[in-house]
Design an enzyme around this catalytic site. Structure first.
Site, PDB file in Angstrom:
ATOM      1  N   ASN A 104      45.331  22.305   6.757  1.00 56.88           N
ATOM      2  CA  ASN A 104      43.928  22.702   6.569  1.00 56.88           C
ATOM      3  C   ASN A 104      43.004  22.088   7.619  1.00 56.88           C
ATOM      4  OD1 ASN A 104      44.979  24.003   4.416  1.00 56.88           O
ATOM      5  ND2 ASN A 104      44.056  22.698   2.844  1.00 56.88           N
TER       6      ASN A 104
ATOM      7  N   THR B  23       8.252  54.323  26.920  1.00 57.41           N
ATOM      8  CA  THR B  23       8.250  53.956  25.504  1.00 57.41           C
ATOM      9  C   THR B  23       8.600  55.261  24.795  1.00 57.41           C
ATOM     10  OG1 THR B  23       5.900  54.464  25.245  1.00 57.41           O
ATOM     11  CG2 THR B  23       6.443  52.177  25.779  1.00 57.41           C
ATOM     12  N   HIS B  24       9.354  55.177  23.729  1.00 56.96           N
ATOM     13  CA  HIS B  24       9.849  56.378  23.033  1.00 56.96           C
ATOM     14  C   HIS B  24      10.679  57.260  23.967  1.00 56.96           C
ATOM     15  CE1 HIS B  24       6.689  55.435  20.000  1.00 56.96           C
ATOM     16  NE2 HIS B  24       5.986  55.139  21.081  1.00 56.96           N
TER      17      HIS B  24
ATOM     18  N   SER C  76      36.756  64.175  35.841  1.00 57.99           N
ATOM     19  CA  SER C  76      37.196  65.007  34.726  1.00 57.99           C
ATOM     20  C   SER C  76      38.396  65.805  35.193  1.00 57.99           C
ATOM     21  CB  SER C  76      36.058  65.942  34.323  1.00 57.99           C
ATOM     22  OG  SER C  76      36.582  67.105  33.741  1.00 57.99           O
TER      23      SER C  76
ATOM     24  N   ASN D 246      32.071  60.391  35.485  1.00 61.89           N
ATOM     25  CA  ASN D 246      31.676  59.922  34.149  1.00 61.89           C
ATOM     26  C   ASN D 246      31.523  58.404  34.114  1.00 61.89           C
ATOM     27  OD1 ASN D 246      31.790  62.552  33.136  1.00 61.89           O
ATOM     28  ND2 ASN D 246      33.991  62.377  32.758  1.00 61.89           N
TER      29      ASN D 246
ATOM     30  N   GLU E 130      29.989  53.577  28.931  1.00 55.75           N
ATOM     31  CA  GLU E 130      30.155  54.118  27.572  1.00 55.75           C
ATOM     32  C   GLU E 130      31.001  53.185  26.712  1.00 55.75           C
ATOM     33  OE1 GLU E 130      30.825  58.664  27.686  1.00 55.75           O
ATOM     34  OE2 GLU E 130      31.231  57.943  29.706  1.00 55.75           O
TER      35      GLU E 130
ATOM     36  N   TYR F 135      39.609  24.760   0.991  1.00 59.19           N
ATOM     37  CA  TYR F 135      40.350  25.792   1.705  1.00 59.19           C
ATOM     38  C   TYR F 135      40.879  26.860   0.756  1.00 59.19           C
ATOM     39  CZ  TYR F 135      43.916  28.092   4.517  1.00 59.19           C
ATOM     40  OH  TYR F 135      44.663  29.031   5.182  1.00 59.19           O
TER      41      TYR F 135
ATOM     42  N   GLN G 279      42.523  32.412   6.454  1.00 57.88           N
ATOM     43  CA  GLN G 279      43.453  32.790   7.526  1.00 57.88           C
ATOM     44  C   GLN G 279      42.972  34.081   8.196  1.00 57.88           C
ATOM     45  OE1 GLN G 279      47.782  32.048   7.227  1.00 57.88           O
ATOM     46  NE2 GLN G 279      47.946  34.267   7.045  1.00 57.88           N
TER      47      GLN G 279
ATOM     48  N   LYS H 161      40.655  34.538  11.992  1.00 56.76           N
ATOM     49  CA  LYS H 161      40.968  34.417  13.419  1.00 56.76           C
ATOM     50  C   LYS H 161      40.983  35.718  14.210  1.00 56.76           C
ATOM     51  CE  LYS H 161      44.075  30.966  12.047  1.00 56.76           C
ATOM     52  NZ  LYS H 161      43.319  30.977  10.831  1.00 56.76           N
TER      53      LYS H 161
HETATM   54  N1  ARG Z   1      47.801  29.704   8.709  1.00 56.65           N
HETATM   55  C1  ARG Z   1      46.827  29.050   7.920  1.00 56.65           C
HETATM   56  C2  ARG Z   1      45.421  29.528   8.320  1.00 56.65           C
HETATM   57  O1  ARG Z   1      45.303  30.141   9.317  1.00 56.65           O
HETATM   58  C3  ARG Z   1      46.892  27.575   8.123  1.00 56.65           C
HETATM   59  C4  ARG Z   1      46.397  26.774   6.999  1.00 56.65           C
HETATM   60  C5  ARG Z   1      47.296  26.912   5.841  1.00 56.65           C
HETATM   61  N2  ARG Z   1      46.965  26.052   4.778  1.00 56.65           N
HETATM   62  C6  ARG Z   1      47.448  26.181   3.542  1.00 56.65           C
HETATM   63  N3  ARG Z   1      47.045  25.342   2.685  1.00 56.65           N
HETATM   64  N4  ARG Z   1      48.250  27.145   3.219  1.00 56.65           N
HETATM   65  O2  ARG Z   1      44.467  29.321   7.634  1.00 56.65           O
END
Ligand code: ARG
Length: 473
Positions: A111, A156-157, A278, A286, A291, A318, A323, A326
């Protein structure tokens, strides 16, 4: 087989679906460098505090170094069965050095480990993004300096409003991007505290030195509350919100580029490097890069909303929900990085079509306000009345199908006898912009000065500066 790392009380291994939903290694292997750096700092501290003997600590350090090189050489076997980067590294360490590996996890938990790794990754990435924003600011400022005098219509607009200079328009984005850097800088300042040593949630009974690990990892200090340390992701949210605002700024510039290079506007030419043809219409160029920058903002904004939603209502400390923090952050930051690079490339290569810009700047009665201002200044009319007289002048010009500066003095005097020849000094776009000398106004003189100041600032602090520096100057 039950999990090698935590399987002590389990007799059966996980269901295949469980492994699929539980494993994060496919994406968190990106954190290998931060994970190994965190483990190195941790074991050095455990050694210094005599919690782990020197012999084992040195074995662990060597093993971690070998693992780092294996991963970098693409020789490391990542295993989903081992869930995540932390357990993949630790399991390999056991293969390499035997039972001593088991001492590394003293006085820590995944954690605090993951919270530390992720903070380090976000911090490193913020530094890269900061440099890239500075690059884009430099590209914009150099273009602005080159075209400080180039008139174009201001809108503007999306209706022609008043003439402005291209330099002024580009520098508006430099200002926005400077604030974006300030926001990333603020987020970085707040995130730079170390969760390591908070352990699972409560801290630890071992006599660890959290200041030592914090310092080794470049953090300002250890986080003060172990529950907070393992359970908040506000640093990621704050960074994502800075990213979303930056991306939103980029999307507006992208949109303008797209409009400007349409054949109806024809204000700029993008280089071949940032346009595509194109397969059916041979005349097309383009603005795909612009874009895509415009579109990628959706992904970045989505990442912010996604993580806010993951975190909402989570009890301390936690939860495995976290998880899910990420992938969105990785994707958003990488997407922003690519967008910034593409935008800097487009701006550097972009060529204004001066003639078309000037023609448009003079069209659409863009200097009507200048005419009204003249009446206020020279005749002493209240602005509201001047606005009314000007409206009549515009209507008369429209009737004659000419622009204001092509009206004769007699035409104008038929509307108000107090008009004199002097008015014609104010009715061209070039003269209009020249007169906008108020602080922050579009006059070429102001633009040249602002570009000069930005260039000095950007060149002087090519690596890093914050909003405070801007305010000091
Ligand atoms: N892979 C977990 C995460 O990204 C790591 C932490 C896991 N902790 C646990 N108590 N299961 O959060």
């Amino acid at each position: 087989m039950s999990n090698r790392m935590w399987g002590g009380r389990f007799s059966e291994g996980p269901d295949e679906i469980m492994e699929e939903i539980n494993a994060s290694i496919d994406f968190d292997k990106k954190l290998y460098m931060q994970d190994i750096a965190g483990s190195m700092a941790h074991i050095l501290m455990l050694e210094a505090k005599e919690i782990v003997g020197s012999e084992d600590a040195q074995k662990i350090l060597h093993g971690l170094d070998t693992i780092l090189r294996e991963i970098e050489a693409g020789k490391f076997q990542f295993s989903r069965g081992l869930e995540d980067i932390h357990m993949n590294v630790e399991a390999r360490l056991a293969e390499l050095i035997g039972p001593a590996a088991g001492r590394l996890h003293t006085a820590r938990s995944r954690n605090d480990q993951v919270a530390t790794d992720f903070r380090l990754w976000v911090r490193d990435t913020v530094d890269v993004i900061d440099g890239q924003i500075a690059e884009l600011m430099l590209a914009l400022t150099e273009k602005a300096q080159e075209h400080f005098n180039q008139v174009m219509p201001g809108y503007t607009h999306l209706q022609t409003a008043q003439p402005i200079t291209l330099g002024h328009h580009l520098l508006a984005y430099v200002e926005m991007l400077a604030r974006d850097r300030g926001r990333f800088g603020d987020a970085r300042k707040r995130l730079n505290q170390c969760p390591l040593g908070a352990a699972a949630l409560a801290g630890t009974s071992f006599p660890i030195d959290r200041y030592m690990t914090a310092k080794a990892l470049g953090f300002d200090k250890p986080m003060s509350n172990s529950l907070d340390a393992v359970s908040d992701r506000d640093f990621a949210l704050e960074t994502l919100s800075a990213a979303a605002i930056t991306a939103t700024h980029l999307s507006r510039l992208a949109e303008e580029i797209i409009i400007w290079c349409s054949s109806e506007f024809n204000f700029i030419k993008l280089s071949d490097k940032f346009t595509t043809g194109s397969s059916i219409m041979p005349q097309k160029r383009n603005p795909d890069a612009a874009e895509l920058v415009r579109a990628k903002t959706g992904r970045i904004n989505g990442a912010l909303v996604s993580l806010l939603t993951v975190m909402k209502g989570l009890p301390l400390a936690y939860s495995k929900d976290m998880q899910e923090d990420k992938e969105q952050v990785f994707d958003a930051m990488e997407t922003l990085s690519l967008s910034l690079a593409a935008m800097a490339g487009m701006i550097r290569d972009m060529e204004p079509e001066n003639r078309y810009m000037r023609r448009s700047a003079n069209a659409g009665y863009s200097t009507a306000t200048d005419l009204a201002d003249w009446l206020v200044r020279e005749v002493g009319m209240p602005f509201r009345e001047a606005h009314h007289v000007t409206g009549r002048a515009v209507a008369a010009a429209a009737e004659k199908k000419v622009s204001l500066d092509k009206m004769t003095l007699e035409d104008l005097q038929a509307i108000d006898s107090r008009f004199t020849d002097d008015i014609f000094n104010f009715l061209s776009a070039a003269n209009s912009v020249k007169s906008k000398t108020s602080y922050g106004g579009t006059s070429p003189q102001n633009v040249r000065m602002a570009a000069k100041e930005w260039l000095a600032l950007l060149n002087r602090k090519a690596t890093k500066f914050s909003q405070e520096d801007l305010e000091d100057d």
